[in-house]
Design an enzyme around this catalytic site. Sequence first.
Site, PDB file in Angstrom:
ATOM      1  N   GLU A 171       0.870  -1.186   0.000  1.00  0.00           N
ATOM      2  CA  GLU A 171       0.000   0.000   0.000  1.00  0.00           C
ATOM      3  C   GLU A 171       0.897   1.222   0.000  1.00  0.00           C
ATOM      4  OE1 GLU A 171      -2.790   0.251   3.326  1.00  0.00           O
ATOM      5  OE2 GLU A 171      -2.676   2.437   3.211  1.00  0.00           O
TER       6      GLU A 171
ATOM      7  N   ARG B 281       0.591  10.405   0.588  1.00  0.00           N
ATOM      8  CA  ARG B 281       0.884  11.436   1.588  1.00  0.00           C
ATOM      9  C   ARG B 281       2.059  12.301   1.201  1.00  0.00           C
ATOM     10  NH1 ARG B 281       0.569   7.583   7.015  1.00  0.00           N
ATOM     11  NH2 ARG B 281      -1.284   6.518   6.299  1.00  0.00           N
TER      12      ARG B 281
ATOM     13  N   LYS C 174     -11.055  -1.255   6.740  1.00  0.00           N
ATOM     14  CA  LYS C 174      -9.792  -0.962   7.434  1.00  0.00           C
ATOM     15  C   LYS C 174     -10.118  -0.390   8.814  1.00  0.00           C
ATOM     16  CE  LYS C 174      -6.143   2.563   7.251  1.00  0.00           C
ATOM     17  NZ  LYS C 174      -4.756   2.551   6.808  1.00  0.00           N
TER      18      LYS C 174
HETATM   19  C1  3PG Z   1      -1.857   3.543   8.169  1.00  0.00           C
HETATM   20  O1  3PG Z   1      -2.121   4.449   7.409  1.00  0.00           O
HETATM   21  O2  3PG Z   1      -2.419   2.454   8.101  1.00  0.00           O
HETATM   22  C2  3PG Z   1      -0.865   3.790   9.233  1.00  0.00           C
HETATM   23  O3  3PG Z   1      -0.168   4.945   9.037  1.00  0.00           O
HETATM   24  C3  3PG Z   1       0.054   2.656   9.408  1.00  0.00           C
HETATM   25  O4  3PG Z   1       0.236   2.599  10.720  1.00  0.00           O
HETATM   26  P1  3PG Z   1       1.667   2.594  11.419  1.00  0.00           P
HETATM   27  O5  3PG Z   1       2.485   3.649  10.733  1.00  0.00           O
HETATM   28  O6  3PG Z   1       1.336   2.859  12.858  1.00  0.00           O
HETATM   29  O7  3PG Z   1       2.222   1.216  11.211  1.00  0.00           O
END
Ligand code: 3PG
Length: 218
Positions: free
Chosen positions: A39, A43, A125
Amino acid sequence: MIEQLIRHHPVIPVVTIDDLEDALPLAEALVAGGLTALEITLRTPVAIEAIRLLAEEVPGAIVGAGTVLSVSQYEQAKAAGAEFFVAPGATATLLKALAAQPFLPGVSTVSEMLRAQEAGFNIQKFFPAESLGGTAFLRSIASPLNSVKFCATGGIAADNMTDYLQTSNVGSVGGSWMMPKTLVKNGQWSAITELAQQAVNLAIAARPASVEPEKVIG
Ligand code: 3PG
């Protein structure tokens, strides 16, 4: 497609590319470790270009777009070659526009889960998982929402991913723990491959009966 994706990829790296030069070696490092569904979050200014590059250059990867906040971002990501789409939340507009797409809408409350389910999304999600109560929350809603499954993300790492994968309504977990920023910055790609491999091994150990190793990797 989302159902297959979740079933065969219990761990989905959430990849944020700051520097386009990192995109290829980082994706290759993750794929070499057995994490093949990537994924790429929308950003950073180079995100769409990174999706285009990886979709073309890494045949072993399934490249998706994350942090899809608008229909126009979805359209750009799709045009760049993204094969699945993930959002941290979901508006009525997004749910409608992506109704026929492989889309993981973000949810954090039971009402949001019901709305996403009404729109046809039975796989969602759960974000940000740890801040929301993590597996305790998910276990509490497993019975009332018994046909919804989740890809849990946000605060998940090697030390708690097993607990998530052993929760009945969790289909997969996502996160960025296997690619710490310092390793990316220093180009320590083999260390990232090792962390990816560790995640794959933990997933296999968490679900010995249901996970076929070759499917995890393929
Ligand atoms: C996401 O968008 O799913 C999160 O930013 C991923 O989470 P993490 O950076 O805490 O692993």
